[in-house]
Motif scaffolding. Structure first.
Motif, mmCIF file in Angstrom:
data_model
loop_
_atom_site.group_PDB
_atom_site.id
_atom_site.type_symbol
_atom_site.label_atom_id
_atom_site.label_comp_id
_atom_site.label_asym_id
_atom_site.label_seq_id
_atom_site.Cartn_x
_atom_site.Cartn_y
_atom_site.Cartn_z
ATOM 1 N N GLY A 121 2.304 13.096 6.412
ATOM 2 C CA GLY A 121 3.193 13.234 5.407
ATOM 3 C C GLY A 121 3.123 14.269 4.790
ATOM 4 O O GLY A 121 4.134 14.820 4.144
ATOM 5 N N MET A 122 1.790 14.814 4.252
ATOM 6 C CA MET A 122 1.817 15.979 3.459
ATOM 7 C C MET A 122 2.524 17.216 4.209
ATOM 8 O O MET A 122 3.088 18.326 3.394
ATOM 9 N N LEU A 123 2.414 17.344 5.549
ATOM 10 C CA LEU A 123 3.165 18.302 6.203
ATOM 11 C C LEU A 123 4.692 18.388 5.939
ATOM 12 O O LEU A 123 5.389 19.210 5.873
ATOM 13 N N GLY A 124 5.105 16.881 5.999
ATOM 14 C CA GLY A 124 6.688 16.831 5.713
ATOM 15 C C GLY A 124 6.877 17.255 4.527
ATOM 16 O O GLY A 124 7.857 17.606 4.118
ATOM 17 N N VAL A 125 6.077 16.728 3.523
ATOM 18 C CA VAL A 125 6.227 17.201 2.111
ATOM 19 C C VAL A 125 6.330 18.552 1.979
ATOM 20 O O VAL A 125 7.418 19.236 1.043
ATOM 21 N N ALA A 126 5.505 19.500 2.391
ATOM 22 C CA ALA A 126 5.332 20.832 2.347
ATOM 23 C C ALA A 126 6.498 21.527 2.759
ATOM 24 O O ALA A 126 7.079 22.521 2.550
ATOM 25 N N ALA A 127 7.063 20.939 4.013
ATOM 26 C CA ALA A 127 8.278 21.650 4.742
ATOM 27 C C ALA A 127 9.320 21.517 3.734
ATOM 28 O O ALA A 127 10.138 22.346 3.587
ATOM 29 N N MET A 128 9.666 20.264 3.185
ATOM 30 C CA MET A 128 10.837 20.155 2.537
ATOM 31 C C MET A 128 10.724 20.934 0.857
ATOM 32 O O MET A 128 11.645 20.811 0.444
ATOM 33 N N GLY A 129 9.130 20.857 0.475
ATOM 34 C CA GLY A 129 9.019 21.662 -0.571
ATOM 35 C C GLY A 129 9.581 23.079 -0.252
ATOM 36 O O GLY A 129 10.134 23.890 -1.280
ATOM 37 N N VAL A 130 9.372 23.790 0.771
ATOM 38 C CA VAL A 130 9.897 25.053 1.155
ATOM 39 C C VAL A 130 11.218 25.048 1.040
ATOM 40 O O VAL A 130 11.979 25.986 0.567
ATOM 41 N N GLN A 131 11.971 23.976 1.446
ATOM 42 C CA GLN A 131 13.526 23.957 1.572
ATOM 43 C C GLN A 131 13.878 24.018 0.283
ATOM 44 O O GLN A 131 14.735 24.725 -0.304
ATOM 45 N N SER B 124 0.832 -1.430 -0.134
ATOM 46 C CA SER B 124 -0.072 -0.090 0.029
ATOM 47 C C SER B 124 0.726 1.278 -0.051
ATOM 48 O O SER B 124 1.997 1.219 0.118
ATOM 49 N N GLY B 125 0.118 2.374 -0.051
ATOM 50 C CA GLY B 125 0.952 3.585 0.181
ATOM 51 C C GLY B 125 0.943 4.506 -1.311
ATOM 52 O O GLY B 125 1.387 5.578 -1.330
ATOM 53 N N VAL B 126 0.282 3.940 -2.235
ATOM 54 C CA VAL B 126 0.048 4.565 -3.466
ATOM 55 C C VAL B 126 -0.467 6.199 -3.269
ATOM 56 O O VAL B 126 -0.024 7.011 -4.009
ATOM 57 N N ILE B 127 -1.604 6.078 -2.496
ATOM 58 C CA ILE B 127 -2.264 7.395 -2.552
ATOM 59 C C ILE B 127 -1.622 8.612 -1.925
ATOM 60 O O ILE B 127 -1.408 9.771 -2.420
ATOM 61 N N ALA B 128 -0.660 7.998 -0.825
ATOM 62 C CA ALA B 128 0.153 9.117 -0.125
ATOM 63 C C ALA B 128 1.092 9.638 -1.010
ATOM 64 O O ALA B 128 1.630 11.039 -1.194
ATOM 65 N N LYS B 129 1.746 8.891 -1.951
ATOM 66 C CA LYS B 129 2.826 9.072 -2.893
ATOM 67 C C LYS B 129 2.329 9.869 -4.052
ATOM 68 O O LYS B 129 2.868 10.869 -4.467
ATOM 69 N N LEU B 130 0.954 9.655 -4.562
ATOM 70 C CA LEU B 130 0.309 10.889 -5.597
ATOM 71 C C LEU B 130 0.016 11.861 -4.923
ATOM 72 O O LEU B 130 0.320 12.934 -5.587
ATOM 73 N N LEU B 131 -0.204 11.995 -3.793
ATOM 74 C CA LEU B 131 -0.742 13.203 -3.400
ATOM 75 C C LEU B 131 0.639 13.993 -2.925
ATOM 76 O O LEU B 131 0.426 15.282 -2.727
ATOM 77 N N ALA B 132 1.719 13.447 -2.649
ATOM 78 C CA ALA B 132 2.906 14.069 -2.484
ATOM 79 C C ALA B 132 3.494 15.157 -3.312
ATOM 80 O O ALA B 132 3.822 16.171 -3.221
ATOM 81 N N LEU B 133 3.056 14.885 -4.833
ATOM 82 C CA LEU B 133 3.381 15.627 -5.872
ATOM 83 C C LEU B 133 2.642 16.863 -5.812
ATOM 84 O O LEU B 133 3.303 18.249 -5.892
ATOM 85 N N PRO B 134 1.427 17.052 -5.810
ATOM 86 C CA PRO B 134 0.601 18.388 -5.506
ATOM 87 C C PRO B 134 1.133 19.162 -4.271
ATOM 88 O O PRO B 134 0.927 20.385 -4.193
ATOM 89 N N ALA B 135 1.125 18.330 -3.339
ATOM 90 C CA ALA B 135 1.449 19.097 -2.044
ATOM 91 C C ALA B 135 2.992 19.690 -1.953
ATOM 92 O O ALA B 135 3.001 20.932 -1.766
ATOM 93 N N PHE B 136 3.898 19.117 -3.007
ATOM 94 C CA PHE B 136 5.304 19.750 -3.020
ATOM 95 C C PHE B 136 5.043 20.910 -4.062
ATOM 96 O O PHE B 136 5.744 21.955 -3.593
ATOM 97 N N VAL B 137 4.247 20.691 -4.978
ATOM 98 C CA VAL B 137 4.151 21.951 -5.785
ATOM 99 C C VAL B 137 3.402 22.776 -5.163
ATOM 100 O O VAL B 137 4.126 23.971 -5.567
ATOM 101 N N LEU B 138 2.608 22.851 -4.536
ATOM 102 C CA LEU B 138 1.700 23.882 -3.864
ATOM 103 C C LEU B 138 2.769 24.592 -3.068
ATOM 104 O O LEU B 138 2.838 25.988 -2.798
ATOM 105 N N ALA B 139 3.638 23.841 -2.117
ATOM 106 C CA ALA B 139 4.744 24.494 -1.286
ATOM 107 C C ALA B 139 5.568 25.212 -1.838
ATOM 108 O O ALA B 139 5.890 26.327 -1.464
#
Length: 212
Positions: free
Chosen positions: A107-117, A37-52
């Motif tokens: 996970g999306m909070l972590g992705v957003a933080a690293m998107g900022v970095q 499992s884990g596909v949904i989180a990884k798919l959502l990571a891209l828009p979360a990263f882009v938005l950040a």
């Protein structure tokens, strides 16, 4: 910091990369042909990263229009997101499923933080080696090392300068990744206090008059 957060997130969030979009793409492909499992989180990571990244750019532009250097504010934004990542992870632990709403939120909070970095590295620290993408750094370091050996110090001054920037970044990322893995194994999401403290220290540093 990127190595620490990426390794800690990977261990705690069922293989989710918080910093590396490429890594999540590879894991999506692998999981689509397996039973994990884990596909949904990884798919959502891209828009979360882009938005950040987009939000970071808009904030930087707004600050620059006011004549304010954006670096400290952007570091503060990353610190806030990392703090939320830490608090949510501790509050919702133990995370039981990679695609559960609790794991996705953390996970999306972590992705957003690293998107900022990642955005900071391009917007305010572009004169330094990349802090999150080590493939480019390692490739350039090897090329420069070969040039330095073949051409000699006198003819490879630029290569020597780049090598001096790349090697510390690679070493720091590797050390951070090891520390992050051990940190999350022993302290769960509480280990994120360390990168938050590093950000706080960077924000507190006095500004240099010659800083870009």
């Amino acid at each position: 910091m990127a190595g620490f957060v990426d390794a800690a997130g990977f261990v705690a969030l069922f293989g989710l990369f918080t910093s590396h979009v490429t890594g999540n793409f590879v894991l999506i492909g692998a999981e689509l042909v397996s039973t994990s499992s884990g596909v949904i989180a990884k798919l959502l990571a891209l828009p979360a990263f882009v938005l950040a990244v987009a939000a970071t750019r808009l904030i930087a532009l707004a600050l620059e229009r006011r004549g304010i250097a954006p670096l400290r504010r952007l570091l503060a934004l990353q610190a806030v997101l990392l703090a939320l990542f830490c608090i949510a992870g501790l509050a919702l632990a133990p995370l039981r499923s990679a695609d559960g709403p609790d794991a996705i939120l953390v996970g999306m909070l972590g992705v957003a933080a690293m998107g900022v970095q990642n955005a900071i590295a391009r917007l305010a620290l572009a004169h330094l080696a990349a802090t999150t993408v080590m493939t480019v750094n390692v490739t350039q370091a090897v090329i420069d090392a070969v040039d330095l050996l073949r051409l000699g110090k006198a003819r490879a001054g630029a290569a020597r300068g780049r090598l001096g920037r790349m090697l510390p970044a690679v070493a720091a990322f590797a050390a951070g990744a090891i520390a992050g893995a051990f940190g999350v194994a022993h302290l769960s999401f509480g280990c994120l206090i360390l990168p938050i403290a590093v950000l706080a220290g960077l924000i507190a540093l006095p500004e240099r008059a010659d800083a870009p």
